[in-house]
Design an enzyme around this catalytic site. Structure first.
Site, PDB file in Angstrom:
ATOM      1  N   SER A   1       0.821  -1.213   0.000  1.00  0.00           N
ATOM      2  CA  SER A   1       0.000   0.000   0.000  1.00  0.00           C
ATOM      3  C   SER A   1       0.856   1.265   0.000  1.00  0.00           C
ATOM      4  CB  SER A   1      -0.952  -0.043   1.202  1.00  0.00           C
ATOM      5  OG  SER A   1      -1.906   0.973   1.140  1.00  0.00           O
TER       6      SER A   1
ATOM      7  N   ASP B   1      -2.474   6.502  -3.544  1.00  0.00           N
ATOM      8  CA  ASP B   1      -1.346   5.841  -2.899  1.00  0.00           C
ATOM      9  C   ASP B   1      -0.842   4.705  -3.778  1.00  0.00           C
ATOM     10  OD1 ASP B   1      -3.352   3.986  -2.508  1.00  0.00           O
ATOM     11  OD2 ASP B   1      -2.747   3.473  -0.472  1.00  0.00           O
TER      12      ASP B   1
ATOM     13  N   ASP C   1      -1.096   1.513  -4.008  1.00  0.00           N
ATOM     14  CA  ASP C   1      -1.947   0.456  -4.575  1.00  0.00           C
ATOM     15  C   ASP C   1      -3.311   0.975  -5.005  1.00  0.00           C
ATOM     16  OD1 ASP C   1      -2.960   0.755  -1.976  1.00  0.00           O
ATOM     17  OD2 ASP C   1      -3.550  -1.341  -1.835  1.00  0.00           O
TER      18      ASP C   1
ATOM     19  N   ASP D   1      -5.886   2.411  -3.516  1.00  0.00           N
ATOM     20  CA  ASP D   1      -7.144   2.264  -2.777  1.00  0.00           C
ATOM     21  C   ASP D   1      -7.460   3.459  -1.884  1.00  0.00           C
ATOM     22  OD1 ASP D   1      -5.345   1.863  -0.714  1.00  0.00           O
ATOM     23  OD2 ASP D   1      -6.209  -0.034  -0.031  1.00  0.00           O
TER      24      ASP D   1
END
Length: 458
Positions: free
Chosen positions: A106, A247, A249, A251
């Protein structure tokens, strides 16, 4: 033979520094085997698992290790390559796969990596299932291995990114475009680096890209949702209508208005909740926020006539509260926004499109939409710590905490918590006077740093 590993699952899947437990190739192979065994116990026949990743250098080795573990247990893997986490959730549902796995840490630096597991419905798996998988990994007990033609194979899904782009665009009203809008976009050199520009450009926006050139070691490096200063400066420099930062990833999202002011998850939640209520599209007039949500934002939401449920921090907890209370919109200050009408997990690009739709339909700038929302003074300081010792066991921290609360009075609040994914203690102080809040937050952070810290803070 038993495999000695420390606790695998944290607050958001498995996460750690690459080539250190639990994020080693050896443990990842075992994790793949454990997931496979759980699936095989659920039903007989062939099983398929979707595998995606972000742009980290270590993603290659973990992808291969995970696939090897799954294939060795007879599971067919559908390999997506770099794609946002919500894309894995979507493709898992679209392909009717038995599970989806995202290899990502992440918002963490490139040296870290992680594994998030989704059910066939596209939701992150339960704590109970995580514990079962963890037990299997620690005991290295996977039952009989398939033989000969029964081993699994892997298949690369060539059009995965394109399918996800079309899915995301479908959450924007048909017949509408983004023509005339200039958008600064920061993809954090992460999983959204191709998808996000494609979505906004295909909807006819003028897109100025930052953080769209991943090298494997620059993901989240002074860019993306954790560093909105990049788009703050760029929006002013390019005279853009707004900025969007994702960010690593994809999400979570942080936005910036045309004046360069940050619009965080609290504000995005407020904007979207108000619009949905106005259109009678918010079931039961309910939303989910978190314990970190600004008090001024909570007052604003309640002033709209909404019932606000608060959950612990983390999109898993937000989603759990949403499902428990039959809520379709939830989010947290850090930018995880969940629109259950569209996706089963946080989706930064989908969230951006909902705000853009509201701007277009109301003929408003982003600053117009945030103007009615008056936030309480709040300061958040992240203190890097050597280890996560229970804070209540440290007398000086406990005394300082009481002193700060006394200074704030009954209307102020303090929240101290350790990050679930990093060695960080988060210090949040909220009150009525900004200068006082800033000073008290610093005083508390200084004590925590002196007792537990590494000397680094944000």
């Amino acid at each position: 033979m038993q495999q000695s590993v420390r606790k695998l699952f944290g607050t958001d899947g498995v996460r750690g520094r690459a080539n250190f437990e639990p994020m080693t190739v050896e443990t990842t192979v075992l994790l793949g085997k454990a997931v496979a065994r759980v699936l095989r116990e659920g039903r007989s026949g062939k099983h398929r698992v979707v595998v995606g990743k972000d742009t980290r250098l270590s993603g290659y080795m973990f992808e291969n290790a995970l696939i090897a573990g799954l294939n060795s247990m007879g599971i067919e893997t559908l390999v997506l390559g770099p794609i946002p986490t919500p894309g894995v959730a979507f493709i898992t549902r679209a392909y009717r796969a038995d599970a989806g796995i995202m290899i990502s840490a992440s918002h963490n630096p490139y040296r870290d990596n992680g594994i998030k597991i989704f059910s066939l419905e596209g939701f992150k798996i339960s704590d109970v299932l995580e514990q079962r998988i963890e037990t299997m990994v620690s005991e290295a007990d996977f039952g009989p291995l398939p033989e000969d033609h029964a081993v699994g194979k892997n298949k690369r899904v060539i059009d995965a990114m394109g399918r996800y782009v079309e899915f995301v665009k479908a959450t924007f009203p048909k017949g509408r475009t983004l023509k005339g809008l200039k958008i600064v976009l920061d993809c954090a050199h992460g999983a959204s680096y191709k998808v996000a520009p494609s979505v906004f450009e295909e909807l006819d926006a003028e897109v100025i890209c930052y953080g769209c050139e991943p090298t494997g070691i620059n993901i989240n490096e002074h860019c993306g949702a954790l560093f909105p200063q990049v788009i703050q400066k760029a929006v002013i420099e390019h005279q853009a209508h707004l900025g969007i930062a994702l960010d690593g990833d994809g999400d979570r999202i942080i936005m910036v208005d045309e004046k360069g002011h940050i619009v965080d998850g609290d504000m995005i939640l407020s904007i979207c909740a108000g619009d949905l209520k106005k259109r009678s599209a918010l079931p039961h007039n309910r939303v989910v926020a978190t314990i970190m949500t600004n008090f001024g934002v909570l007052k604003y939401l309640e002033g709209l006539g909404l019932q606000v449920f608060t959950s612990p921090v983390g999109d898993r907890h937000v989603l759990h509260a949403m499902l428990e209370h039959e809520v379709t919109l939830g989010g947290e200050q850090s930018g995880h926004m969940i629109f259950l009408d569209y996706n089963t997990t946080g989706d930064g690009i989908v969230s951006a499109l909902q705000v853009l739709r509201i701007m277009i339909e109301s003929e408003s700038m982003l600053s117009d939409l945030t103007a009615p929302i008056v936030k309480s003074p709040q300061t958040l300081i992240n203190v890097a710590v050597r280890e996560k010792i229970p804070l209540e066991t440290i007398p000086l921290i406990e005394r300082t905490l009481r002193d700060v609360q006394d200074a704030l009075g009954p209307s102020g609040r303090i929240l101290l918590r350790y990050s679930g994914t990093e060695n960080i203690c988060r210090v949040m102080v909220e009150g009525h006077k900004k200068h006082q809040v800033d000073c008290l937050a610093k005083a508390l952070a200084d004590v925590i740093d002196a007792e537990l810290g590494t000397g680094s803070r944000e």
